[in-house]
Write an enzyme that holds these catalytic residues in place. Sequence first.
Site, PDB file in Angstrom:
ATOM      1  CE  LYS A  30      -4.315   2.025   2.369  1.00 28.65           C
ATOM      2  NZ  LYS A  30      -5.628   1.549   2.787  1.00 28.65           N
ATOM      3  CD  GLU A 117     -17.471  -5.461   9.231  1.00 25.95           C
ATOM      4  OE1 GLU A 117     -16.881  -4.525   9.117  1.00 25.95           O
ATOM      5  OE2 GLU A 117     -17.095  -6.317   9.018  1.00 25.95           O
ATOM      6  NE  ARG A 145     -19.010  -5.364   5.584  1.00 23.73           N
ATOM      7  CZ  ARG A 145     -17.279  -4.208   5.124  1.00 23.73           C
ATOM      8  NH1 ARG A 145     -16.757  -5.140   5.618  1.00 23.73           N
ATOM      9  NH2 ARG A 145     -17.282  -4.437   3.789  1.00 23.73           N
TER      10      ARG A 145
END
Length: 204
Positions: A30, A117, A145
């Site tokens: 990243k 989640e 979710r």
Amino acid sequence: MATTLRFLRSYLERVKSLDGPVLLHVLTNKGHGFEPAMKDPVRFHAPAPFENSGLGVVPLKPLRSRTYTDSVSDILFEFCRHNSNAAIITAAMCEGNKLQRIRDTFPNQFFDVGICESHAVAFAAGLAKAGARPVVDIYSTFLQRSYDQIFQEVALQNLPVIFCLDRAGLVGADGPTHHGAYDLTYLRVFSEHGGNGSRRRERC
């Protein structure tokens, strides 16, 4: 970068000719090519518009005033400070919800379950059943979710789990995947009498 893309393209072409399921594992870096992002990928996950000048990264917008996220973070910090059975649970949103101070000050009361989640809510239900006072602090749009766990693990058992939904409503630069426009709609069915009962609902 061009060499890397050619290399990746060659593998994509190669797997097209293979029969059956194929797993192509691509390791990414990243911020590659932009040093500030490589040094601080969290800050540059979804940055506000900026200019990369000789002085470094300069925001194009003035600093915003205090946010609701700041206020909630402070309240949760005090909640932990005054309640040893408090438990703050998030799902890979520690920095986004500004929970670093809680994580560092109360490590035994802070739990980051990663991008899961559903587990965050089920875990909160278990803690509540054991006598803790859990707070699930998750982005509004991502809490959906864990819809099944909210119903089965928390609502049906009437457990004292607090849900803090960050980024409710339209959130501008965070983009449509972060718009929490439906939280009251999908959670209302779990309140008493279809949302017209005595349970208190608040939204900032």
